[in-house]
Design an enzyme around this catalytic site. Structure first.
Site, PDB file in Angstrom:
ATOM      1  N   ARG A  76       0.864  -1.186   0.000  1.00  0.00           N
ATOM      2  CA  ARG A  76       0.000   0.000   0.000  1.00  0.00           C
ATOM      3  C   ARG A  76       0.898   1.232   0.000  1.00  0.00           C
ATOM      4  O   ARG A  76       1.668   1.445   0.943  1.00  0.00           O
ATOM      5  CB  ARG A  76      -0.907  -0.015   1.235  1.00  0.00           C
ATOM      6  CG  ARG A  76      -1.747   1.239   1.344  1.00  0.00           C
ATOM      7  CD  ARG A  76      -2.798   1.180   2.460  1.00  0.00           C
ATOM      8  NE  ARG A  76      -3.509   2.432   2.446  1.00  0.00           N
ATOM      9  CZ  ARG A  76      -3.457   3.345   3.417  1.00  0.00           C
ATOM     10  NH1 ARG A  76      -2.778   3.124   4.525  1.00  0.00           N
ATOM     11  NH2 ARG A  76      -4.107   4.486   3.289  1.00  0.00           N
ATOM     12  N   HIS A 121      -2.666  11.063   0.426  1.00  0.00           N
ATOM     13  CA  HIS A 121      -2.156  10.883   1.788  1.00  0.00           C
ATOM     14  C   HIS A 121      -1.488  12.211   2.167  1.00  0.00           C
ATOM     15  O   HIS A 121      -0.291  12.291   2.383  1.00  0.00           O
ATOM     16  CB  HIS A 121      -1.194   9.700   1.846  1.00  0.00           C
ATOM     17  CG  HIS A 121      -0.920   9.172   3.224  1.00  0.00           C
ATOM     18  ND1 HIS A 121      -1.078   7.842   3.557  1.00  0.00           N
ATOM     19  CD2 HIS A 121      -0.487   9.773   4.362  1.00  0.00           C
ATOM     20  CE1 HIS A 121      -0.744   7.650   4.833  1.00  0.00           C
ATOM     21  NE2 HIS A 121      -0.372   8.821   5.347  1.00  0.00           N
ATOM     22  N   ASN A 165      -6.597   8.980   2.597  1.00  0.00           N
ATOM     23  CA  ASN A 165      -6.098   8.377   3.823  1.00  0.00           C
ATOM     24  C   ASN A 165      -6.419   9.291   5.005  1.00  0.00           C
ATOM     25  O   ASN A 165      -6.023  10.467   5.017  1.00  0.00           O
ATOM     26  CB  ASN A 165      -4.581   8.189   3.776  1.00  0.00           C
ATOM     27  CG  ASN A 165      -4.083   7.539   5.061  1.00  0.00           C
ATOM     28  OD1 ASN A 165      -4.324   6.363   5.280  1.00  0.00           O
ATOM     29  ND2 ASN A 165      -3.446   8.309   5.932  1.00  0.00           N
ATOM     30  N   GLU A 166      -7.133   8.758   5.975  1.00  0.00           N
ATOM     31  CA  GLU A 166      -7.370   9.448   7.248  1.00  0.00           C
ATOM     32  C   GLU A 166      -7.798  10.900   7.070  1.00  0.00           C
ATOM     33  O   GLU A 166      -7.079  11.824   7.492  1.00  0.00           O
ATOM     34  CB  GLU A 166      -6.116   9.369   8.132  1.00  0.00           C
ATOM     35  CG  GLU A 166      -5.692   7.949   8.452  1.00  0.00           C
ATOM     36  CD  GLU A 166      -4.455   7.874   9.344  1.00  0.00           C
ATOM     37  OE1 GLU A 166      -3.937   8.926   9.747  1.00  0.00           O
ATOM     38  OE2 GLU A 166      -4.008   6.751   9.632  1.00  0.00           O
ATOM     39  N   ASN A 294      -7.354   2.191   9.691  1.00  0.00           N
ATOM     40  CA  ASN A 294      -6.019   2.377  10.263  1.00  0.00           C
ATOM     41  C   ASN A 294      -6.188   2.439  11.768  1.00  0.00           C
ATOM     42  O   ASN A 294      -6.827   3.354  12.291  1.00  0.00           O
ATOM     43  CB  ASN A 294      -5.401   3.698   9.776  1.00  0.00           C
ATOM     44  CG  ASN A 294      -5.190   3.717   8.268  1.00  0.00           C
ATOM     45  OD1 ASN A 294      -5.412   2.725   7.592  1.00  0.00           O
ATOM     46  ND2 ASN A 294      -4.749   4.849   7.748  1.00  0.00           N
ATOM     47  N   TYR A 296      -4.437   2.287  15.642  1.00  0.00           N
ATOM     48  CA  TYR A 296      -3.244   2.351  16.493  1.00  0.00           C
ATOM     49  C   TYR A 296      -3.581   2.170  17.972  1.00  0.00           C
ATOM     50  O   TYR A 296      -2.915   1.430  18.673  1.00  0.00           O
ATOM     51  CB  TYR A 296      -2.497   3.673  16.268  1.00  0.00           C
ATOM     52  CG  TYR A 296      -1.868   3.725  14.893  1.00  0.00           C
ATOM     53  CD1 TYR A 296      -0.585   3.246  14.687  1.00  0.00           C
ATOM     54  CD2 TYR A 296      -2.590   4.166  13.794  1.00  0.00           C
ATOM     55  CE1 TYR A 296      -0.015   3.227  13.421  1.00  0.00           C
ATOM     56  CE2 TYR A 296      -2.034   4.149  12.515  1.00  0.00           C
ATOM     57  CZ  TYR A 296      -0.746   3.673  12.340  1.00  0.00           C
ATOM     58  OH  TYR A 296      -0.197   3.637  11.094  1.00  0.00           O
ATOM     59  N   GLU A 363      -3.588   0.072   8.100  1.00  0.00           N
ATOM     60  CA  GLU A 363      -2.386   0.491   8.842  1.00  0.00           C
ATOM     61  C   GLU A 363      -2.519  -0.018  10.259  1.00  0.00           C
ATOM     62  O   GLU A 363      -3.596   0.038  10.852  1.00  0.00           O
ATOM     63  CB  GLU A 363      -2.243   2.019   8.936  1.00  0.00           C
ATOM     64  CG  GLU A 363      -1.794   2.686   7.688  1.00  0.00           C
ATOM     65  CD  GLU A 363      -1.612   4.201   7.869  1.00  0.00           C
ATOM     66  OE1 GLU A 363      -1.381   4.659   9.019  1.00  0.00           O
ATOM     67  OE2 GLU A 363      -1.727   4.905   6.868  1.00  0.00           O
ATOM     68  N   TRP A 410       2.013  -0.875   9.329  1.00  0.00           N
ATOM     69  CA  TRP A 410       2.602   0.467   9.183  1.00  0.00           C
ATOM     70  C   TRP A 410       3.846   0.476  10.043  1.00  0.00           C
ATOM     71  O   TRP A 410       3.737   0.303  11.238  1.00  0.00           O
ATOM     72  CB  TRP A 410       1.656   1.584   9.624  1.00  0.00           C
ATOM     73  CG  TRP A 410       2.327   2.913   9.400  1.00  0.00           C
ATOM     74  CD1 TRP A 410       3.113   3.607  10.265  1.00  0.00           C
ATOM     75  CD2 TRP A 410       2.307   3.654   8.176  1.00  0.00           C
ATOM     76  NE1 TRP A 410       3.593   4.735   9.671  1.00  0.00           N
ATOM     77  CE2 TRP A 410       3.123   4.793   8.394  1.00  0.00           C
ATOM     78  CE3 TRP A 410       1.698   3.469   6.927  1.00  0.00           C
ATOM     79  CZ2 TRP A 410       3.332   5.748   7.391  1.00  0.00           C
ATOM     80  CZ3 TRP A 410       1.907   4.421   5.952  1.00  0.00           C
ATOM     81  CH2 TRP A 410       2.728   5.549   6.200  1.00  0.00           C
ATOM     82  N   GLU A 417       7.989  10.960  10.029  1.00  0.00           N
ATOM     83  CA  GLU A 417       6.738  10.871  10.787  1.00  0.00           C
ATOM     84  C   GLU A 417       6.181  12.294  11.029  1.00  0.00           C
ATOM     85  O   GLU A 417       6.098  12.778  12.136  1.00  0.00           O
ATOM     86  CB  GLU A 417       6.956  10.093  12.089  1.00  0.00           C
ATOM     87  CG  GLU A 417       5.766   9.981  13.032  1.00  0.00           C
ATOM     88  CD  GLU A 417       4.472   9.415  12.422  1.00  0.00           C
ATOM     89  OE1 GLU A 417       4.549   8.682  11.431  1.00  0.00           O
ATOM     90  OE2 GLU A 417       3.404   9.751  12.943  1.00  0.00           O
ATOM     91  N   TRP A 418       5.866  12.962   9.934  1.00  0.00           N
ATOM     92  CA  TRP A 418       5.142  14.240   9.970  1.00  0.00           C
ATOM     93  C   TRP A 418       5.757  15.222  10.965  1.00  0.00           C
ATOM     94  O   TRP A 418       6.961  15.462  10.896  1.00  0.00           O
ATOM     95  CB  TRP A 418       3.649  13.965  10.207  1.00  0.00           C
ATOM     96  CG  TRP A 418       3.106  12.960   9.226  1.00  0.00           C
ATOM     97  CD1 TRP A 418       2.678  11.698   9.498  1.00  0.00           C
ATOM     98  CD2 TRP A 418       2.996  13.096   7.786  1.00  0.00           C
ATOM     99  NE1 TRP A 418       2.283  11.052   8.339  1.00  0.00           N
ATOM    100  CE2 TRP A 418       2.465  11.888   7.289  1.00  0.00           C
ATOM    101  CE3 TRP A 418       3.259  14.128   6.883  1.00  0.00           C
ATOM    102  CZ2 TRP A 418       2.216  11.673   5.922  1.00  0.00           C
ATOM    103  CZ3 TRP A 418       3.013  13.927   5.526  1.00  0.00           C
ATOM    104  CH2 TRP A 418       2.503  12.713   5.071  1.00  0.00           C
TER     105      TRP A 418
HETATM  106  O1  IFM Z   1       2.690   7.882   9.807  1.00  0.00           O
HETATM  107  C1  IFM Z   1       1.315   7.934   9.964  1.00  0.00           C
HETATM  108  C2  IFM Z   1       0.638   7.714   8.637  1.00  0.00           C
HETATM  109  O2  IFM Z   1       1.037   8.629   7.689  1.00  0.00           O
HETATM  110  C3  IFM Z   1      -0.859   7.836   8.801  1.00  0.00           C
HETATM  111  N1  IFM Z   1      -1.335   6.999   9.877  1.00  0.00           N
HETATM  112  C4  IFM Z   1      -0.652   7.058  11.121  1.00  0.00           C
HETATM  113  C5  IFM Z   1       0.842   6.879  10.928  1.00  0.00           C
HETATM  114  C6  IFM Z   1       1.572   6.943  12.279  1.00  0.00           C
HETATM  115  O3  IFM Z   1       1.364   8.175  12.875  1.00  0.00           O
END
Ligand code: IFM
Length: 452
Positions: A76, A121, A165-166, A294, A296, A363, A410, A417-418
């Site tokens: 992906r 994304h 995405n998200e 996704n 977490y 993810e 993921w 990481e943003w």
């Molecule tokens: O790195 C991010 C991803 O771009 C989008 N979902 C969460 C991940 C972890 O924060």
């Protein structure tokens, strides 16, 4: 059956364009909001940016071989809008941009890996942000045009598509609390951005599905999470209702039921604004072939007694007094509590809304401060444990006949990481950022053994 999973179950790993590609000026790519944001002092905690990232733009062939070596059969990735339409406008599709993703998809296929492409994304072309970004309707139409250009160019090699995405992150982190690009901070604007993102999804889906795309599957990836009240008190239960509304129901209900949750619009004072958008709902609610989830961690919230804090930049407009509560669960380096049963909870909740809809975990993963040992290994036991627990939840669900079709870790690679820059590693493959060397972590080896 392999290890309790049916043979058709999809096993993959995920990445996203700005987080891994680098090569930000190659082959006619234009600037995105993340280029601008990351180059703005103070926005990224370690002062880095995605200019080089993990050089996936140049190393994708090796990276895909590595993914295949791990026994994974799906990749992906996301397509960078500014590589395809550098100025964001229709009529300017950049052949070199399309060609990159064609080569990438072909490399997947040559390695027995099915490409799963996400169209957005988070890397909006900067000229579109300058014209109003996701706060204006026009961006949704530009997204449709871009989606059509990509689909026209690549639908012979890519059969699995996700529009967004998200969108919660794009809307609430990008326009609500400003933690993400474009860094805007008007709380209720996040809801307007959310609507335009969903409209873009609906327009794009409608356009690409009707273009003669037999055999392809179309979906969207959301990041819903279980939201628990810290106590049984009415105030805490109401806090959970509000946050569940913003995080989950604001996206799931229009997509799956064709309506926005009235209580959320009331809480945020946006009822009138959303009433004016009602005609968009049938498009947004058009049937999906699958939903990507996704996952977490869960969130536990409370509404403490006392004065409501002054509304400032917030991801929870209308509910600024609500606070996240530490429940004592172990956490990852992100501070996110680890609770694999939350994955079951959220998948089951979605399944109740749409019992027939195939679901994928698109993810799932964890950040830890990995170190390379003297003999060149990365012994990431905590990540391995996280992975094992979440895979076990998937296994249980599948054995119960639940319509879960695949799992994507993921991430394939450590990456940008943003707002955390390179200080948070999520990969099952370690990347030495100085040399770009890849080292499969113990968690990656575990997955490889598991899939063997
Ligand atoms: O790195 C991010 C991803 O771009 C989008 N979902 C969460 C991940 C972890 O924060």
């Amino acid at each position: 059956m392999t290890n309790g999973f049916p043979s058709g179950f999809t096993w993959g790993a995920a990445t996203a364009s700005y987080q891994v590609e680098g090569a930000v000026s190659a082959d006619g790519r234009g600037p995105s909001i993340w280029d601008t944001f990351a180059h703005t002092p103070g926005r990224i905690s370690d002062g880095t940016n995605g200019d080089v990232a993990v050089e996936h733009y140049h190393r994708f062939a090796d990276d895909i071989r590595l993914l295949a070596d791990l026994g994974l059969t799906a990749y992906r990735f996301s397509i960078a809008w500014p590589r395809i339409m550098p100025d964001g406008l229709a009529g300017s599709a950049n052949p070199a941009g399309l060609d990159f993703y064609r080569r990438l998809a072909e490399a997947c296929l040559a390695n027995g890996v099915t490409p799963y492409a996400t169209l957005y994304h988070w890397d909006l072309p900067q000229p579109l942000e300058d014209a109003g970004g996701w706060l204006v309707r026009d961006t949704a139409y530009r997204f449709r045009d871009y989606a059509v250009a990509v689909h026209d160019g690549l639908s012979d090699v890519i059969k699995h598509w996700m529009t967004l995405n998200e969108p919660w992150c794009s809307a609430f982190l990008g326009y609500g609390n400003g933690e993400h690009a474009p860094g805007r901070t008007v709380g209720v604007d996040a809801l307007k951005a959310a609507h335009h993102l969903l409209l873009g999804h609906g327009l794009a889906l409608d356009a690409i599905r009707t273009e003669g795309s037999g055999g392809s599957a179309y979906g969207i990836a959301l990041n819903p999470a279980p939201i628990h009240p810290a106590s049984d008190s009415p105030a805490d239960r109401d806090a959970a209702r509000r946050i569940d509304g913003l995080r989950n129901r604001l996206f799931l209900e229009p997509l799956l039921s064709g309506q926005y949750p009235a209580d959320v619009l009331e809480d945020t004072g946006t009822t009138e604004w959303f009433a004016a958008q009602e005609a968009d709902l049938p498009l947004i609610a058009a049937p999906l072939d699958f939903l990507g989830v996704n996952y977490y961690c869960p969130t536990t919230v409370a509404a403490p007694d006392g004065p409501i804090s002054t509304p400032g930049p917030s991801t929870q407009p209308g509910s600024e007094n609500v606070v996240a509560v530490d429940t004592g669960l172990p956490t990852t380096q992100m501070g996110w509590p680890i609770q694999a049963s939350g994955l079951r909870d959220i998948l089951v909740a979605i399944n109740k809304l749409a019992p027939e809809l195939p679901l994928y975990v698109t993810e799932n993963g964890s950040a830890y401060p990995d170190v390379v040992t003297a003999d060149g290994q990365v012994e990431d036991d905590e990540r391995l444990d996280y992975l094992r627990q979440h895979v076990a939840v998937c296994k249980d669900l599948v054995s119960e006949g639940f319509p879960l079709k695949g799992y994507f870790a993921w991430s394939l690679l450590d990456n940008f990481e943003w707002a955390w820059g390179y200080s948070r590693r999520f990969g099952i493959v370690y990347v030495d950022y100085a040399t770009q060397q890849r080292i499969v972590k113990k968690s990656g080896r575990w997955l490889q053994d598991f899939l063997r």
